[in-house]
Design a protein around this motif. Sequence first.
Motif, PDB file in Angstrom:
ATOM      1  N   PHE A 169      12.305   4.314  20.098  1.00 37.81           N
ATOM      2  CA  PHE A 169      13.575   4.851  19.619  1.00 37.81           C
ATOM      3  C   PHE A 169      14.722   4.357  20.499  1.00 37.81           C
ATOM      4  O   PHE A 169      14.656   4.483  21.720  1.00 37.81           O
ATOM      5  CB  PHE A 169      13.535   6.376  19.624  1.00 37.81           C
ATOM      6  CG  PHE A 169      12.414   6.933  18.785  1.00 37.81           C
ATOM      7  CD1 PHE A 169      12.569   7.120  17.415  1.00 37.81           C
ATOM      8  CD2 PHE A 169      11.187   7.243  19.366  1.00 37.81           C
ATOM      9  CE1 PHE A 169      11.522   7.616  16.642  1.00 37.81           C
ATOM     10  CE2 PHE A 169      10.140   7.741  18.592  1.00 37.81           C
ATOM     11  CZ  PHE A 169      10.304   7.924  17.228  1.00 37.81           C
ATOM     12  N   PRO A 197      21.421   2.774  17.913  1.00 36.83           N
ATOM     13  CA  PRO A 197      21.832   1.714  16.977  1.00 36.83           C
ATOM     14  C   PRO A 197      22.771   0.744  17.677  1.00 36.83           C
ATOM     15  O   PRO A 197      23.657   1.174  18.426  1.00 36.83           O
ATOM     16  CB  PRO A 197      22.560   2.484  15.869  1.00 36.83           C
ATOM     17  CG  PRO A 197      22.024   3.874  15.944  1.00 36.83           C
ATOM     18  CD  PRO A 197      21.684   4.123  17.384  1.00 36.83           C
ATOM     19  N   ASP A 235      19.277  -2.240  18.960  1.00 36.08           N
ATOM     20  CA  ASP A 235      17.978  -2.455  18.320  1.00 36.08           C
ATOM     21  C   ASP A 235      17.528  -3.916  18.365  1.00 36.08           C
ATOM     22  O   ASP A 235      16.347  -4.198  18.559  1.00 36.08           O
ATOM     23  CB  ASP A 235      17.985  -1.931  16.882  1.00 36.08           C
ATOM     24  CG  ASP A 235      19.189  -2.393  16.085  1.00 36.08           C
ATOM     25  OD1 ASP A 235      20.332  -2.239  16.595  1.00 36.08           O
ATOM     26  OD2 ASP A 235      19.012  -2.908  14.973  1.00 36.08           O
ATOM     27  N   THR A 245      14.970   0.445  11.532  1.00 33.04           N
ATOM     28  CA  THR A 245      16.292   1.099  11.531  1.00 33.04           C
ATOM     29  C   THR A 245      16.131   2.615  11.662  1.00 33.04           C
ATOM     30  O   THR A 245      15.211   3.090  12.300  1.00 33.04           O
ATOM     31  CB  THR A 245      17.117   0.734  10.264  1.00 33.04           C
ATOM     32  OG1 THR A 245      16.518   1.337   9.106  1.00 33.04           O
ATOM     33  CG2 THR A 245      17.168  -0.768  10.089  1.00 33.04           C
ATOM     34  N   ASP A 246      17.028   3.374  11.003  1.00 33.70           N
ATOM     35  CA  ASP A 246      16.935   4.835  11.083  1.00 33.70           C
ATOM     36  C   ASP A 246      16.269   5.395   9.825  1.00 33.70           C
ATOM     37  O   ASP A 246      16.329   6.590   9.556  1.00 33.70           O
ATOM     38  CB  ASP A 246      18.328   5.448  11.274  1.00 33.70           C
ATOM     39  CG  ASP A 246      19.306   4.983  10.197  1.00 33.70           C
ATOM     40  OD1 ASP A 246      18.867   4.273   9.262  1.00 33.70           O
ATOM     41  OD2 ASP A 246      20.493   5.322  10.294  1.00 33.70           O
ATOM     42  N   ARG A 287      15.548   9.540   8.878  1.00 36.86           N
ATOM     43  CA  ARG A 287      16.423  10.056   7.808  1.00 36.86           C
ATOM     44  C   ARG A 287      15.605  10.520   6.612  1.00 36.86           C
ATOM     45  O   ARG A 287      15.907  11.538   5.995  1.00 36.86           O
ATOM     46  CB  ARG A 287      17.432   8.985   7.393  1.00 36.86           C
ATOM     47  CG  ARG A 287      18.553   8.825   8.400  1.00 36.86           C
ATOM     48  CD  ARG A 287      19.449   7.645   8.091  1.00 36.86           C
ATOM     49  NE  ARG A 287      20.212   7.816   6.851  1.00 36.86           N
ATOM     50  CZ  ARG A 287      21.085   6.911   6.410  1.00 36.86           C
ATOM     51  NH1 ARG A 287      21.310   5.807   7.107  1.00 36.86           N
ATOM     52  NH2 ARG A 287      21.741   7.118   5.290  1.00 36.86           N
ATOM     53  N   HIS A 295      23.688  12.530   9.912  1.00 39.98           N
ATOM     54  CA  HIS A 295      23.617  12.025  11.290  1.00 39.98           C
ATOM     55  C   HIS A 295      23.605  13.156  12.317  1.00 39.98           C
ATOM     56  O   HIS A 295      23.416  12.915  13.499  1.00 39.98           O
ATOM     57  CB  HIS A 295      24.779  11.053  11.551  1.00 39.98           C
ATOM     58  CG  HIS A 295      26.118  11.665  11.339  1.00 39.98           C
ATOM     59  ND1 HIS A 295      26.670  11.807  10.079  1.00 39.98           N
ATOM     60  CD2 HIS A 295      27.000  12.194  12.213  1.00 39.98           C
ATOM     61  CE1 HIS A 295      27.858  12.381  10.197  1.00 39.98           C
ATOM     62  NE2 HIS A 295      28.074  12.639  11.479  1.00 39.98           N
ATOM     63  N   SER A 316      18.136  14.272  14.642  1.00 48.10           N
ATOM     64  CA  SER A 316      19.132  13.448  15.342  1.00 48.10           C
ATOM     65  C   SER A 316      18.957  13.613  16.846  1.00 48.10           C
ATOM     66  O   SER A 316      18.239  14.495  17.308  1.00 48.10           O
ATOM     67  CB  SER A 316      20.544  13.865  14.927  1.00 48.10           C
ATOM     68  OG  SER A 316      20.796  15.197  15.342  1.00 48.10           O
ATOM     69  N   TYR A 357      23.413  10.953  17.139  1.00 46.23           N
ATOM     70  CA  TYR A 357      23.103   9.916  16.138  1.00 46.23           C
ATOM     71  C   TYR A 357      21.610   9.944  15.796  1.00 46.23           C
ATOM     72  O   TYR A 357      20.807  10.561  16.515  1.00 46.23           O
ATOM     73  CB  TYR A 357      23.494   8.522  16.657  1.00 46.23           C
ATOM     74  CG  TYR A 357      22.845   8.121  17.974  1.00 46.23           C
ATOM     75  CD1 TYR A 357      21.592   7.516  17.978  1.00 46.23           C
ATOM     76  CD2 TYR A 357      23.495   8.326  19.199  1.00 46.23           C
ATOM     77  CE1 TYR A 357      20.997   7.138  19.180  1.00 46.23           C
ATOM     78  CE2 TYR A 357      22.914   7.954  20.391  1.00 46.23           C
ATOM     79  CZ  TYR A 357      21.662   7.356  20.382  1.00 46.23           C
ATOM     80  OH  TYR A 357      21.060   6.985  21.551  1.00 46.23           O
ATOM     81  N   ILE A 358      21.250   9.267  14.724  1.00 47.15           N
ATOM     82  CA  ILE A 358      19.842   9.068  14.375  1.00 47.15           C
ATOM     83  C   ILE A 358      19.426   7.737  15.001  1.00 47.15           C
ATOM     84  O   ILE A 358      20.017   6.699  14.710  1.00 47.15           O
ATOM     85  CB  ILE A 358      19.635   8.971  12.846  1.00 47.15           C
ATOM     86  CG1 ILE A 358      20.184  10.204  12.132  1.00 47.15           C
ATOM     87  CG2 ILE A 358      18.147   8.771  12.529  1.00 47.15           C
ATOM     88  CD1 ILE A 358      19.355  11.445  12.257  1.00 47.15           C
ATOM     89  N   PRO A 359      18.430   7.775  15.876  1.00 50.91           N
ATOM     90  CA  PRO A 359      18.059   6.523  16.555  1.00 50.91           C
ATOM     91  C   PRO A 359      17.478   5.475  15.603  1.00 50.91           C
ATOM     92  O   PRO A 359      16.938   5.812  14.558  1.00 50.91           O
ATOM     93  CB  PRO A 359      16.995   6.956  17.568  1.00 50.91           C
ATOM     94  CG  PRO A 359      16.769   8.395  17.395  1.00 50.91           C
ATOM     95  CD  PRO A 359      17.637   8.918  16.307  1.00 50.91           C
ATOM     96  N   TYR A 360      17.603   4.249  16.024  1.00 53.89           N
ATOM     97  CA  TYR A 360      16.916   3.156  15.357  1.00 53.89           C
ATOM     98  C   TYR A 360      15.521   3.042  15.967  1.00 53.89           C
ATOM     99  O   TYR A 360      15.303   3.477  17.102  1.00 53.89           O
ATOM    100  CB  TYR A 360      17.677   1.846  15.548  1.00 53.89           C
ATOM    101  CG  TYR A 360      18.625   1.533  14.407  1.00 53.89           C
ATOM    102  CD1 TYR A 360      19.354   2.548  13.789  1.00 53.89           C
ATOM    103  CD2 TYR A 360      18.776   0.216  13.938  1.00 53.89           C
ATOM    104  CE1 TYR A 360      20.216   2.261  12.749  1.00 53.89           C
ATOM    105  CE2 TYR A 360      19.647  -0.068  12.896  1.00 53.89           C
ATOM    106  CZ  TYR A 360      20.359   0.956  12.301  1.00 53.89           C
ATOM    107  OH  TYR A 360      21.209   0.681  11.271  1.00 53.89           O
TER     108      TYR A 360
END
Length: 488
Positions: free
Chosen positions: A225, A228, A231, A297-298, A302, A334, A339, A349-352
Amino acid sequence: MAETLKKLDDLVSLCKRRGFIFQSSDIYGGLASCYDYGPLGVELKRNVKNAWWKSVVQMRDDMVGLDCSILMHPLIWKASGHVDKFADLIVECKKCNTRTRVDHLEGHEGEETTHHEKPEVAAREDLSDKICPACETVGQFTEPMPFKLMFETRMGANADDSMKVYLRPETAQGIFANFSNVLNTTRIKIPFGIAQMGKSFRNEVTTKAFIFRTREFEQMEIEFFCKPGTDDQWWEHWKEQRMKWYIDLGIQPGNLRFRPHADDELAHYAKACVDIEYKFPFGQGDWQELEGIANRTDYDLRQHQRGIRSITKWFENKRDTEKTPLADEHTDWHKGPLSYFDDENRERYIPYVIEPSAGADRGTLAFLVDAYAEEEVRGEKRNLLRFHPSLAPVKVAVFPLVKKDGMPEKARAIYNDLRGRMTCFYDEKSAVGRRYRRQDEAGTPFCITVDGQTAEDNTVTVRERDSMNQDRVHCDQIKNYLQEKLDM
RNA sequence: GCGGGCGUAGCUCAGUGGUAGAGCGUCACGUUGCCAACGUGAAUGUCGUGAGUUCAAGUCUCAUCGCCCGCUCCA
């Protein structure tokens, strides 16, 4: 000079002969695509897994481990996309026997068949004017058959209130499902990763090549994780690390390569993906995937936020996962339950996620294939497995040169002294040369032989597998000698 | 799922309707003093499984299971 493996059959034969890998349910005629690891195989595979764990968890500050259950809440597979993606229907053209997904068939006017969420609806669709994409025959199809990737079972002994659950098709989702648990209990901060090894199950359409593609298999997966924007660099980092791992464990670099996925090959959630491939001796000697390193990605976190929002609907639908639609994403997604809050920068934020996903069985097979060698020694063929010492099922074998003059007793004493520290094997049967060769075929890096001189000066012969060279080592120094050579 | 090949001892394989075999491996005893040594002896098979044809099937027929190769498929 040494010959490498030409046909996979030769390895399959050696694996059975020496107890590495057997066909599952062999005495019943076998069960397709399932294999059992024998006494040597289980050591080898465990060594592969231990080497992975050591490399990605033990030796890193930014990684932790996890071992989650195989059965999980069915909504996890709804959120991940596995439930819907693999409820597809397949038809077979009676003319050319080609199989095609129903929603890929086109009619005369060229309109695509609409995709139906529910297989029962799609099954009733009229296919009489559809064209086979392979041979262009019209309307000659078998009854649509559901193509189910996931193994299904039922949880709850009472048939009335039991519910359908799935054997996980990947270990990854269990990591996402535990993302917040790990975050809340370890004081770890992003960037960090979670590693997990374990069995997964997929009803592959076709299985392939010994243990390379099987319906039950073991994965070694990491979800890393990161913030963003960072990444890309983490993806590069893991590409490099994972390739290095195979090479450090003895795979010849010429048999490994990266294969980047083309844009149209990428899964819908992936920003980038590269495979580490090994040159297996299958069919055409094709390069085949050992491990995929994807930038997911996220997407997953999500999706699971959507899954969490679907629970009530799921109960309303009497826990029928296929019928339950996945809830829409919250506008403030988010800031959702999955998150991450960055204390330093005061942002949420939502991690990548970077996902290096390796196959433990594939890896084990690659290590076997790469270690396999045939040599000519004094006109005799010598079969050996040149395993890296840390992967070798047995590290050292101990022999008395002959079975008399106190040599067996001395050899046993050495054996008993070493076995607490490493996997050992004791053998006093038949000529010593034969015992050496047997150990060669098991891939044992060192053999210790107690001989007549041992009684005089307390030294033994240590014979090395690849070179067949012999060293005279004092008994007091055996442990040090081996630990240095075995890099333990 | 389709096409082709295969299935006989632990492994590699011979056996072309008439008593189940070889080499290697395994085990025992003897010999042997560092690379699959030698001698003697021994164990091991529902011939993948099931049905059929036949006086008789490892062998012919059908079905089924499994493996390999090539298609097809492969978030």
